[in-house]
Design a protein around this motif. Sequence first.
Motif, mmCIF file in Angstrom:
data_model
loop_
_atom_site.group_PDB
_atom_site.id
_atom_site.type_symbol
_atom_site.label_atom_id
_atom_site.label_comp_id
_atom_site.label_asym_id
_atom_site.label_seq_id
_atom_site.Cartn_x
_atom_site.Cartn_y
_atom_site.Cartn_z
ATOM 1 N N PRO A 305 -8.275 -5.115 -7.873
ATOM 2 C CA PRO A 305 -7.233 -4.100 -8.071
ATOM 3 C C PRO A 305 -6.517 -4.287 -9.404
ATOM 4 N N GLU A 306 -5.817 -3.241 -9.825
ATOM 5 C CA GLU A 306 -5.157 -3.282 -11.134
ATOM 6 C C GLU A 306 -4.012 -4.292 -11.165
ATOM 7 N N ARG A 307 -3.209 -4.293 -10.111
ATOM 8 C CA ARG A 307 -2.046 -5.190 -10.117
ATOM 9 C C ARG A 307 -1.544 -5.419 -8.694
ATOM 10 N N HIS A 308 -0.826 -6.516 -8.534
ATOM 11 C CA HIS A 308 -0.248 -6.773 -7.207
ATOM 12 C C HIS A 308 0.959 -5.866 -6.984
ATOM 13 N N GLU A 309 1.402 -5.807 -5.720
ATOM 14 C CA GLU A 309 2.578 -4.981 -5.416
ATOM 15 C C GLU A 309 3.618 -5.806 -4.668
ATOM 16 N N PHE A 310 3.785 -7.051 -5.129
ATOM 17 C CA PHE A 310 4.721 -7.950 -4.444
ATOM 18 C C PHE A 310 6.124 -7.376 -4.395
ATOM 19 N N LYS A 311 6.499 -6.654 -5.466
ATOM 20 C CA LYS A 311 7.863 -6.124 -5.537
ATOM 21 C C LYS A 311 7.999 -4.884 -4.654
ATOM 22 N N GLU A 312 6.999 -3.982 -4.775
ATOM 23 C CA GLU A 312 7.078 -2.711 -4.056
ATOM 24 C C GLU A 312 6.830 -2.892 -2.560
ATOM 25 N N SER A 313 5.924 -3.817 -2.204
ATOM 26 C CA SER A 313 5.570 -4.013 -0.788
ATOM 27 C C SER A 313 5.624 -5.498 -0.437
ATOM 28 N N PRO A 314 6.832 -6.055 -0.361
ATOM 29 C CA PRO A 314 6.957 -7.508 -0.225
ATOM 30 C C PRO A 314 6.496 -8.085 1.119
ATOM 31 N N THR A 315 6.211 -7.231 2.096
ATOM 32 C CA THR A 315 5.757 -7.807 3.376
ATOM 33 C C THR A 315 4.285 -7.487 3.630
ATOM 34 N N LYS A 316 3.609 -6.985 2.586
ATOM 35 C CA LYS A 316 2.232 -6.516 2.780
ATOM 36 C C LYS A 316 1.240 -7.649 3.065
ATOM 37 N N ILE A 317 1.410 -8.802 2.408
ATOM 38 C CA ILE A 317 0.384 -9.842 2.502
ATOM 39 C C ILE A 317 0.726 -10.847 3.605
ATOM 40 N N VAL A 318 -0.091 -10.853 4.663
ATOM 41 C CA VAL A 318 0.163 -11.783 5.763
ATOM 42 C C VAL A 318 -0.587 -13.100 5.539
#
Length: 326
Positions: A305-318
Motif C-alpha cells: 500500500p501507499e502509506r499507513h493510516e495509523f493517524k486516520e484509523s488508529p484502531t485498525k491494526i489488531v
Amino acid sequence: MKKALTDTFGRKIEYLRLSVTDRCDLRCNYCMPKGFRNFEPPDHWLSDDEIVRLLQAFAALGLKKIRLTGGEPLVRKDISKLASMISSINGIEDLSLSTNGTQLGKYADELSRAGVQRLNISLDTLDRRDYEYITGRDVLHKVLDGIEMVKHLGFEPIKINMVVMAGINDHQIDPMLSYCREHNFTLRLIETMPMGISGQEARYLNLQPIRRRLQDKYDLVDSVMSGGGPARYLSSHDGKFKVGFITPISQHFCTTCNRVRLAVDGTLHLCLGHEDRYEFRELLRSGINDSDLREAITIAIRRKPERHEFKESPTKIVRLMSMTGG
Ligand code: SAM
C-alpha cells in the motif's frame, strides 16, 4: 526482472525484515499484552531451509538487506546458524539484527562470526525499576552487560532504540542521550505505533517538540546516516554523536519506504499499518519451482500500500508488533 521488486508507487524494495520467531523473553507493555499466548504453532514456523530458499528468490530479484528480528530473534534455536546461512546468500550485502539484548552476552561472539554486521538494541530506560515496569523483567543489568560486550567485539555502528512514552520514560531521554554519547552509540527515539491493543493503549508522545528541545539544548545540527532507515537525524557539530527520530505518526516516511516484513509463519506483510499480505508457507511446502516462486514475490510486492493510516484509523491494526517483526 530488474523491476520485479519495484512496487506500484515506484518504490524499490531492497530491504526485508525477517521475524525468526514471534516469541519473546520480555513483555514490553506497548508491544505484547500481559498473558498473551496466541503464538504461532511450531509446525507453522518456516524452517531454516525454507527461509533461505525464499530469501534466495528475493535476492535473485534484487533484495540487498536483511534484518533479523522478532519477537526476540535470540530465542530462536540455532539463530547463529541461520544467520550464517543468510549471510552467504548471493546478493545479500547487509545482515543486521534487532534485539532486546538480554542474551547478547551469550550470542554476540557467534553472531559476529556468522556475518551479522550491525546491531540495533532496544533499551527504553536506564532506570532499573522503570525497565522492569516496561518489560516485565528485572534484567536491565544483563542488557547493559550485553551492550558492553558487543561494543568490545567491535560491532559498528551500535544503535540504541528507545520507544518513548509520555509519563513513563520520557524523563529518561537525557540520561539515555548522555549514556549513548559516552559510549559512542547512536540513540534513536521512536514514537509508539498503534499496533494491536498494547500499541493502541501505549502513551503516545509526539517527538517533534522533543527534537526541538534536544537540538537547542545540545547544539545539534541536521544530519543523515547511511543505513539509517526511516530515522531523521541530528548530530553534534563534529558529527561524532547522532540522535535519530523515528516518527511514524507525527511525520510519516512512507514515500521512502523500501521494506517488507516476513513473519515466522511465512506471511509477507507489505506494510505495518495495513493487513495487505501474501502467504508463502503453503507455496513453499507445495513444491513450487524457483521461477514460480519469484513470480509470486513480484505479485506480492505489487500489493504494497501507499502509506499507513495509523493517524486516520488508529484502531485498525489488531496484529501485534511482535507477530509482524518490528
Ligand atoms: N525483540 C527485538 C527488539 O527488542 O528489538 C526485536 C523485535 S521488537 C518488536 C522491534 C522493535 O519494535 C523494538 O525496538 C520495540 O521497542 C519496537 N516496538 C514494539 N512495539 C512497538 C509499538 N507499538 N510502537 C513502536 N515500536 C514498537
